[in-house]
Design an enzyme around this catalytic site. Structure first.
Site, PDB file in Angstrom:
ATOM      1  N   ILE A  28      10.476   5.377  -8.414  1.00  0.00           N
ATOM      2  CA  ILE A  28       9.794   4.743  -9.537  1.00  0.00           C
ATOM      3  C   ILE A  28       8.853   5.720 -10.232  1.00  0.00           C
ATOM      4  CG2 ILE A  28       8.081   2.962 -10.109  1.00  0.00           C
ATOM      5  CD1 ILE A  28       9.513   1.151  -8.079  1.00  0.00           C
ATOM      6  N   ASN A 100       1.344   5.743  -8.242  1.00  0.00           N
ATOM      7  CA  ASN A 100       2.653   5.300  -7.773  1.00  0.00           C
ATOM      8  C   ASN A 100       2.965   5.655  -6.327  1.00  0.00           C
ATOM      9  OD1 ASN A 100       5.751   4.838  -7.985  1.00  0.00           O
ATOM     10  ND2 ASN A 100       5.529   7.012  -7.499  1.00  0.00           N
ATOM     11  N   SER A 177       4.013  -3.726  -5.207  1.00  0.00           N
ATOM     12  CA  SER A 177       5.340  -4.158  -4.771  1.00  0.00           C
ATOM     13  C   SER A 177       5.384  -5.675  -4.687  1.00  0.00           C
ATOM     14  CB  SER A 177       5.662  -3.567  -3.398  1.00  0.00           C
ATOM     15  OG  SER A 177       6.848  -4.131  -2.866  1.00  0.00           O
ATOM     16  N   TYR A 192       2.812  -2.447   5.596  1.00  0.00           N
ATOM     17  CA  TYR A 192       3.192  -2.059   4.237  1.00  0.00           C
ATOM     18  C   TYR A 192       2.919  -3.191   3.251  1.00  0.00           C
ATOM     19  CZ  TYR A 192       6.174  -1.105   0.204  1.00  0.00           C
ATOM     20  OH  TYR A 192       6.641  -0.922  -1.079  1.00  0.00           O
ATOM     21  N   LYS A 196       0.098  -3.420   0.196  1.00  0.00           N
ATOM     22  CA  LYS A 196       0.466  -3.608  -1.210  1.00  0.00           C
ATOM     23  C   LYS A 196      -0.269  -4.809  -1.811  1.00  0.00           C
ATOM     24  CE  LYS A 196       3.276  -0.203  -2.070  1.00  0.00           C
ATOM     25  NZ  LYS A 196       2.954   0.798  -3.117  1.00  0.00           N
TER      26      LYS A 196
END
Length: 294
Positions: A28, A100, A177, A192, A196
Site C-alpha cells: 500500500i 503506512n 486496517s 496486530y 491497528k
C-alpha cells in the site's frame, strides 16, 4: 466559485506538493507513492531496505520525483536523522505525511487459526499467546509508537508546508486496517488487530491536538490488498499478487492501486481540506459482512 475551481484536476491537484511515505517500497505504501508521484508530487519514501527504495525510485518516478531515504522509524535516532535530512532538502516544509509502514509478527498463531477447537479453553488460551509477549511489543512499537514519534518530529515541517500553499492545510494520512475495526479474531493476530485499532484512535487524538497548527489527520482503513504482509513476497517490480481472493466481498475482488490512490488523493488534496479526524473504509464492503465496531 468558478467552474474551473470545481474541475477534478483542480480539486484533486497535488502537483508541486511534497510528500513523505513510510514503507513506500512495497504494498500500500508503494500504491500511495505511485499515486502521488503520478500526479506531480515530490515524494520521499522511507524504509529500511535501501535496494528496494532505489528500485522504486528508478521504476516509478513519472511526473513527480521519488527520493529514497533509508531509515528505521522504530528508532528515535533514525527519526531525528530523517527529520534533519528533510529539513535540509525542503526549506518550505512538507504537505503530506503518509504513515503506512507496519508489522504483523504473529505468524504461528495465524498458521494455526484454522485448526483450533474453539470449544476447548486450553487450546484457545495457548493459541492466544502462541507468538509470545514479544509479538505484542513489536506490534505496538511498529504499528503505533513509531508513527507517533515520527509525526512529532515532522510537525514543524508540516506546519511550514501548510503555510506555503494558500488554501491547503497539511495532511497526515494514517494507514490502519479493517482488522482494527472488525470483531473477528483476525486469524489469531490479536496484537496486530488491536494495534491497528489503537492507530485509529491515535488519528483522532492527533486531529484534535493539531487543530491550532492547522494540520489535518485522517485515516484509511484498507481491507484485503496484495502486499508483502498478506502474500509474503514482492516481485521484481515490488508488487504482490493475491490470486483467487476477495470473491466473497461485496466488491467481488481484493483492493488495487486505484482504490488506495483515489482515497489518498481526496484526503491529501484541496478536495479534502474540510475533512479532519475521519476514517475512510476502503474495504470492498468487508464491514457490511463482518461484525465490526462501527
Amino acid at each position: 466559485m468558478s467552474e474551473q475551481e470545481l474541475q477534478a484536476q483542480n480539486l484533486f491537484d497535488v502537483s508541486g506538493f511534497v510528500a513523505v511515505v513510510t514503507g513506500g517500497g512495497s504494498g500500500i505504501g508503494l500504491m500511495a507513492t505511485q499515486t502521488l508521484a503520478a500526479n506531480g508530487a515530490r515524494v520521499y519514501i522511507i524504509g529500511r531496505r535501501q535496494e528496494v527504495l532505489n528500485r522504486v525510485a528508478e521504476r516509478y518516478s513519472s511526473k513527480g520525483q521519488i527520493f529514497p531515504i533509508q531509515g528505521d522509524i522504530s528508532d528515535t535516532a533514525s527519526i531525528r536523522a530523517i527529520a534533519a535530512d528533510l529539513e535540509k532538502r525542503e526549506e518550505k516544509g512538507i504537505n503530506i505525511l503518509v504513515n503506512n509502514s507496519g508489522v504483523s509478527p504473529e505468524l504461528k498463531a495465524k498458521e494455526e487459526s484454522t485448526q483450533i477447537d474453539f470449544t476447548d479453553p486450553h487450546a484457545v488460551g495457548q493459541w492466544m499467546v502462541r507468538d509470545g509477549v514479544e509479538a505484542w511489543r513489536e506490534s505496538y512499537a511498529g504499528n503505533v509508537a513509531a508513527h507517533h514519534f515520527l509525526t512529532a518530529a515532522l510537525l514543524p515541517l508540516l506546519r511550514k508546508g501548510g503555510q506555503a500553499i494558500p488554501g491547503h492545510s497539511s495532511a497526515i494520512i494514517n494507514i490502519s486496517s479493517a482488522a482494527g475495526i472488525t470483531k473477528t479474531h483476525s486469524q489469531g493476530q490479536f496484537a496486530y488487530s488491536s494495534s491497528k485499532a489503537a492507530f485509529l484512535h491515535l488519528t483522532k487524538e492527533w486531529a484534535h491536538t493539531f487543530v491550532p497548527l492547522r494540520i489535518r489527520a485522517n485515516c484509511i482503513a484498507p481491507g484485503l490488498f496484495p502486499t508483502e504482509m498478506t502474500t509474503g513476497v514482492s516481485d521484481e517490480n515490488q508488487k504482490s499478487r493475491l490470486e483467487g481472493a476477495g470473491f466473497h466481498f461485496p466488491a467481488g475482488r481484493v483492493g488495487k492501486e486505484t482504490d488506495i490512490g483515489s482515497a489518498l488523493l481526496y484526503l491529501a488534496s484541496r478536495a479534502g481540506t474540510y475533512v479532519n479526524g475521519q476514517v475512510v473504509h476502503v474495504d470492498g464492503g468487508l464491514l457490511l459482512k463482518s461484525p465490526s465496531t462501527e
